[in-house]
Design a protein around this motif. Sequence first.
Motif, PDB file in Angstrom:
ATOM      1  N   ARG A 179       0.784  -1.222   0.000  1.00  0.00           N
ATOM      2  CA  ARG A 179       0.000   0.000   0.000  1.00  0.00           C
ATOM      3  C   ARG A 179       0.828   1.290   0.000  1.00  0.00           C
ATOM      4  O   ARG A 179       0.277   2.383   0.042  1.00  0.00           O
ATOM      5  N   GLY A 187       3.557   7.507   2.180  1.00  0.00           N
ATOM      6  CA  GLY A 187       2.451   8.406   2.495  1.00  0.00           C
ATOM      7  C   GLY A 187       2.644   9.092   3.835  1.00  0.00           C
ATOM      8  O   GLY A 187       2.412  10.301   3.982  1.00  0.00           O
ATOM      9  N   VAL A 209       3.173  13.234   4.628  1.00  0.00           N
ATOM     10  CA  VAL A 209       2.358  14.025   5.554  1.00  0.00           C
ATOM     11  C   VAL A 209       3.239  14.900   6.450  1.00  0.00           C
ATOM     12  O   VAL A 209       2.913  16.050   6.751  1.00  0.00           O
ATOM     13  N   VAL A 224      -4.120  16.521   1.402  1.00  0.00           N
ATOM     14  CA  VAL A 224      -4.161  15.055   1.526  1.00  0.00           C
ATOM     15  C   VAL A 224      -5.049  14.450   0.444  1.00  0.00           C
ATOM     16  O   VAL A 224      -4.666  13.466  -0.216  1.00  0.00           O
ATOM     17  N   GLU A 225      -6.231  15.028   0.237  1.00  0.00           N
ATOM     18  CA  GLU A 225      -7.143  14.492  -0.773  1.00  0.00           C
ATOM     19  C   GLU A 225      -6.544  14.590  -2.165  1.00  0.00           C
ATOM     20  O   GLU A 225      -6.777  13.719  -3.014  1.00  0.00           O
ATOM     21  N   GLN A 232      -3.214  14.548  -2.834  1.00  0.00           N
ATOM     22  CA  GLN A 232      -1.972  13.783  -2.935  1.00  0.00           C
ATOM     23  C   GLN A 232      -2.156  12.274  -2.793  1.00  0.00           C
ATOM     24  O   GLN A 232      -1.319  11.497  -3.258  1.00  0.00           O
ATOM     25  N   LYS A 233      -3.235  11.840  -2.163  1.00  0.00           N
ATOM     26  CA  LYS A 233      -3.352  10.436  -1.768  1.00  0.00           C
ATOM     27  C   LYS A 233      -3.265   9.446  -2.929  1.00  0.00           C
ATOM     28  O   LYS A 233      -2.848   8.300  -2.743  1.00  0.00           O
ATOM     29  N   TYR A 266      -0.157   7.286  -3.556  1.00  0.00           N
ATOM     30  CA  TYR A 266       0.233   6.180  -2.675  1.00  0.00           C
ATOM     31  C   TYR A 266      -0.745   5.000  -2.760  1.00  0.00           C
ATOM     32  O   TYR A 266      -0.833   4.190  -1.850  1.00  0.00           O
TER      33      TYR A 266
END
Length: 391
Positions: free
Chosen positions: A100, A105, A109, A123-124, A126-127, A130
Amino acid sequence: MYKVKLLNNIKSKKLEIFSKEKYEVGVETEDHSALMLRSAKIHDMVFGEELLCIARAGAGYNNIPVDRCAEEGIVVFNTPGANAGAVKELVICGLFLSSRDIVSGIEWVKTVVSEGDAIPALVEKQKAQYVGPEVAGKSLGVVGLGAIGAKIAEAALGLGMKVYGYDPYISVESAWHLSSKIRKADDLDTIYSKCDFISINIPFIKGVTEHTINKESIAKMKKGVRIINAARAELVNDDDMLEALESGQVSCYVTDFPNAKTAGAKGVIAIPHLGASTPESEDNCVSMAADQIVEYIENGNIINSVNLPGAFLPRIEGDPRLCIIHNNVPEMIATITGTISKFGVNIENMLNAGAKGKLASYTLVDVDKIADGLEEAISQIDGVTRVRVLG
């Protein structure tokens, strides 16, 4: 009073196995009958004549001169399986981390901490970088089905994985604990060609299992395979692994043994040797090691030795016992029993355990009495390394 010397600052409530009436346990003991250690390297240590055994609170024993110990009549124990639960958990963790991209990730952060209230939106955005596959439905190859490998295989089945197991030396005891759902691989090539993940769980034997994972074996694997090594660093050729990561043949390499080449390398998740680093594991290892020392010192029985054969003979209450370490040569047993008979001593019970490889053999003899001079006479037999008399 028997003395047990502790190396590596071993501390555990399980040391209470050594009764205060019979044992003195500590780091400063001299003229000790037993050593208990973890990773201390003792190849250059000079052993006293009173040293009977060495117990490694762990599975590996490369830090102990096992052959020299056999020649000097010193039994070396390890504790296979005592840390199996802890290592199993780390390997299962490695499955998720390698699949994962969780580590990357988390590290990202940390780089946006200063963004404050903007962090959720970042975060939304970039996620997606990962994203990684789930392990359910994927294939795991477990190389080595001993105490640790068997637990890993069972846990992976519980995660919904297809599990292939390879171990040409699997014991009957280990086989009994394996689910029928584990698919037997007849050779390593089967593991390499069919599996999305591979967990290495075999001992390091120089010239035999050394660099089991190398350029040739990696080339036989599925492209993008993920490899987890919580067994020994030397099982993997680091240069070949880094080349495979660069080409994409290997997607991720999880190792519990970072070094100058792998620490910080792209595609490597380097864990600081945490496989057995749980309080439960350390207590289990100490408990098993202590039990083995007590059983050998008090009864002469050998459990989990790496340089002498296993031997367990129940004691006959009141009968003395002879414990004899010797070479595995013709007529040795006949010579020992003949010597006992010459002293007018009757043999009540007896067990001979054959040589472990090229190392020593071991014989236990329960007799009705110990005649004066018997112990010395047996010790003078050509090929006898050590004789002990237990009352």
